[in-house]
Design a protein around this motif. Structure first.
Motif, PDB file in Angstrom:
ATOM      1  N   CYS A 186      -9.619 -11.041 -19.952  1.00 17.94           N
ATOM      2  CA  CYS A 186      -9.991  -9.692 -19.516  1.00 17.94           C
ATOM      3  C   CYS A 186     -11.124  -9.840 -18.513  1.00 17.94           C
ATOM      4  N   VAL A 187     -10.923  -9.347 -17.318  1.00 21.39           N
ATOM      5  CA  VAL A 187     -11.918  -9.521 -16.250  1.00 21.39           C
ATOM      6  C   VAL A 187     -12.357  -8.140 -15.773  1.00 21.39           C
ATOM      7  N   PRO A 188     -13.634  -7.791 -15.996  1.00 21.58           N
ATOM      8  CA  PRO A 188     -14.078  -6.462 -15.557  1.00 21.58           C
ATOM      9  C   PRO A 188     -14.223  -6.394 -14.039  1.00 21.58           C
ATOM     10  N   ALA A 189     -14.098  -5.183 -13.508  1.00 20.68           N
ATOM     11  CA  ALA A 189     -14.406  -4.887 -12.094  1.00 20.68           C
ATOM     12  C   ALA A 189     -13.760  -5.851 -11.099  1.00 20.68           C
ATOM     13  N   VAL A 190     -12.486  -6.154 -11.301  1.00 15.66           N
ATOM     14  CA  VAL A 190     -11.748  -6.913 -10.276  1.00 15.66           C
ATOM     15  C   VAL A 190     -11.644  -6.049  -9.009  1.00 15.66           C
ATOM     16  N   LEU A 191     -11.414  -4.753  -9.230  1.00 18.73           N
ATOM     17  CA  LEU A 191     -11.525  -3.784  -8.134  1.00 18.73           C
ATOM     18  C   LEU A 191     -12.890  -3.132  -8.254  1.00 18.73           C
ATOM     19  N   ASN A 192     -13.616  -2.999  -7.138  1.00 19.80           N
ATOM     20  CA  ASN A 192     -14.911  -2.312  -7.212  1.00 19.80           C
ATOM     21  C   ASN A 192     -14.691  -0.795  -7.212  1.00 19.80           C
ATOM     22  N   PRO A 193     -15.720  -0.007  -7.533  1.00 25.22           N
ATOM     23  CA  PRO A 193     -15.525   1.449  -7.648  1.00 25.22           C
ATOM     24  C   PRO A 193     -14.987   2.078  -6.362  1.00 25.22           C
ATOM     25  N   ASN A 194     -15.394   1.576  -5.183  1.00 26.76           N
ATOM     26  CA  ASN A 194     -14.867   2.140  -3.919  1.00 26.76           C
ATOM     27  C   ASN A 194     -13.374   1.885  -3.796  1.00 26.76           C
ATOM     28  N   GLU A 195     -12.956   0.690  -4.203  1.00 26.14           N
ATOM     29  CA  GLU A 195     -11.523   0.367  -4.112  1.00 26.14           C
ATOM     30  C   GLU A 195     -10.716   1.209  -5.099  1.00 26.14           C
ATOM     31  N   VAL A 196     -11.269   1.392  -6.305  1.00 24.43           N
ATOM     32  CA  VAL A 196     -10.562   2.234  -7.293  1.00 24.43           C
ATOM     33  C   VAL A 196     -10.429   3.644  -6.724  1.00 24.43           C
ATOM     34  N   ALA A 197     -11.522   4.163  -6.136  1.00 24.25           N
ATOM     35  CA  ALA A 197     -11.489   5.537  -5.599  1.00 24.25           C
ATOM     36  C   ALA A 197     -10.475   5.630  -4.459  1.00 24.25           C
ATOM     37  N   ALA A 198     -10.440   4.614  -3.587  1.00 24.90           N
ATOM     38  CA  ALA A 198      -9.501   4.641  -2.455  1.00 24.90           C
ATOM     39  C   ALA A 198      -8.060   4.646  -2.971  1.00 24.90           C
ATOM     40  N   ILE A 199      -7.793   3.812  -3.974  1.00 30.30           N
ATOM     41  CA  ILE A 199      -6.422   3.750  -4.515  1.00 30.30           C
ATOM     42  C   ILE A 199      -6.074   5.075  -5.185  1.00 30.30           C
ATOM     43  N   ARG A 200      -7.019   5.611  -5.961  1.00 29.98           N
ATOM     44  CA  ARG A 200      -6.740   6.857  -6.675  1.00 29.98           C
ATOM     45  C   ARG A 200      -6.438   7.986  -5.679  1.00 29.98           C
ATOM     46  N   SER A 201      -7.169   8.011  -4.572  1.00 34.84           N
ATOM     47  CA  SER A 201      -6.920   9.109  -3.644  1.00 34.84           C
ATOM     48  C   SER A 201      -5.552   8.930  -2.965  1.00 34.84           C
ATOM     49  N   LYS A 202      -5.166   7.704  -2.661  1.00 32.41           N
ATOM     50  CA  LYS A 202      -3.822   7.484  -2.083  1.00 32.41           C
ATOM     51  C   LYS A 202      -2.725   7.823  -3.092  1.00 32.41           C
ATOM     52  N   LEU A 203      -2.994   7.553  -4.369  1.00 34.11           N
ATOM     53  CA  LEU A 203      -1.965   7.839  -5.386  1.00 34.11           C
ATOM     54  C   LEU A 203      -1.675   9.338  -5.481  1.00 34.11           C
ATOM     55  N   GLU A 204      -2.673  10.146  -5.050  1.00 30.70           N
ATOM     56  CA  GLU A 204      -2.442  11.607  -5.117  1.00 30.70           C
ATOM     57  C   GLU A 204      -1.293  12.033  -4.220  1.00 30.70           C
ATOM     58  N   SER A 205      -1.147  11.348  -3.062  1.00 31.56           N
ATOM     59  CA  SER A 205      -0.071  11.767  -2.153  1.00 31.56           C
ATOM     60  C   SER A 205       1.113  10.787  -2.148  1.00 31.56           C
ATOM     61  N   ALA A 206       1.036   9.736  -2.965  1.00 30.40           N
ATOM     62  CA  ALA A 206       2.129   8.752  -2.967  1.00 30.40           C
ATOM     63  C   ALA A 206       3.371   9.342  -3.629  1.00 30.40           C
ATOM     64  N   SER A 207       4.551   8.804  -3.281  1.00 33.96           N
ATOM     65  CA  SER A 207       5.741   9.285  -3.986  1.00 33.96           C
ATOM     66  C   SER A 207       6.146   8.277  -5.064  1.00 33.96           C
ATOM     67  N   PHE A 208       6.638   8.836  -6.155  1.00 33.35           N
ATOM     68  CA  PHE A 208       6.959   8.042  -7.350  1.00 33.35           C
ATOM     69  C   PHE A 208       8.449   8.153  -7.666  1.00 33.35           C
ATOM     70  N   ALA A 209       8.984   7.080  -8.252  1.00 33.95           N
ATOM     71  CA  ALA A 209      10.375   7.105  -8.723  1.00 33.95           C
ATOM     72  C   ALA A 209      10.390   6.681 -10.186  1.00 33.95           C
ATOM     73  N   ASP A 210      11.511   6.942 -10.856  1.00 35.21           N
ATOM     74  CA  ASP A 210      11.665   6.548 -12.257  1.00 35.21           C
ATOM     75  C   ASP A 210      11.525   5.022 -12.380  1.00 35.21           C
ATOM     76  N   GLY A 211      10.621   4.577 -13.266  1.00 33.70           N
ATOM     77  CA  GLY A 211      10.369   3.146 -13.428  1.00 33.70           C
ATOM     78  C   GLY A 211      11.557   2.380 -13.984  1.00 33.70           C
ATOM     79  N   ALA A 212      12.502   3.088 -14.605  1.00 35.41           N
ATOM     80  CA  ALA A 212      13.651   2.389 -15.195  1.00 35.41           C
ATOM     81  C   ALA A 212      14.418   1.607 -14.129  1.00 35.41           C
TER      82      ALA A 212
END
Ligand SMILES: O=C(O)CCC(=O)C(=O)O
Ligand SMILES: [Fe+2]
Length: 223
Positions: free
Chosen positions: A4-30
């Motif tokens: 278990c490795v903490p903070a592999v992504l720093n808080p800025n990177e997590v925030a950047a990814i989270r904001s992109k995920l808001e507009s990303a398109s998703f499909a059924d994982g199956a």
């Protein structure tokens, strides 16, 4: 061995990814599960597109610069990053990952699976990654940006999300050293090197341990 490795992504990177995920398109994982895992896979996955490319690059770079993941896993190759979303009531029941991923000209043996958590653990209930190892069930729910690397030959599952949303980035790694017991020896020697260096600097014991670790990698690595 589980890392278990903490903070592999720093808080800025997590925030950047989270904001992109808001507009990303998703499909059924199956769609990306084998025929039996499909029965128990109830999640969503980011589909390819410009958002995907940007966030996948952030995750891949973070993985490459994590000294702990590189030294512990000794990656030879890695799959493209997968972004999983588990909304209310979604889960991924017990399964074992596909042993060889990709196609004939570009295949990867999945020695190790990595989950990088992308959401604040207080923001959702459930969604624990549960790994069965040596007859014991281990549950993990890390801080956003934290990564867990575990042997992909284990049965594992993600418990149902009962509140909020759990997003995670997943990578599978083929190690230069496929045997987990050998990787553990190399990881112990790496830690011993650091301890000796802290205590004695670059002493003759440090040099001998370094030489032994390097030569074991020469003996065991498939590259
Ligand atoms: O979401 C996770 O943490 C793990 C997902 C998983 O086991 C898989 O995609 O095979
Ligand atoms: Fe899995």
């Amino acid at each position: 061995m589980i890392h278990c490795v903490p903070a592999v992504l720093n808080p800025n990177e997590v925030a950047a990814i989270r904001s992109k995920l808001e507009s990303a398109s998703f499909a059924d994982g199956a769609g990306t599960a084998g025929w039996s895992a499909r029965e128990v896979k109830r999640n969503l996955q980011v589909t390819s597109g410009p958002e995907y490319e940007q966030i996948a690059r952030i995750v891949r770079e973070a993985f490459m610069r994590s000294g702990e993941l590189q030294a512990a896993l000794l990656p030879a190759r890695a799959t493209p990053v997968l972004f999983n979303r588990y909304a209310q009531a979604m889960e991924y029941g017990p399964h074992v990952d596909t042993p060889v991923m990709g196609n004939m000209s570009n295949s990867i043996r999945s020695d190790i699976a990595i989950t990088i958590f992308l959401c604040d653990p207080q923001s959702y209930d459930g969604g624990e990654l549960t790994v069965f190892m040596n007859g014991i069930s281990n549950q993990f729910k890390l801080e956003a940006g934290g990564a867990i690397a575990y042997p992909a030959n284990t049965l594992h599952h993600v418990t149902p999300v009962t509140r909020g949303v759990r997003d995670a980035a997943i990578i599978w790694v083929q190690s230069q050293v496929r045997d987990p017991a050998r990787r553990e020896v190399l990881w112990d020697l790496e830690n011993a090197k650091h301890e000796i260096f802290k205590r004695e600097g670059k002493s003759s014991s440090f040099d001998l341990i370094s030489k032994s670790r390097a030569n074991l990698i020469r003996m065991w690595a498939e590259v």
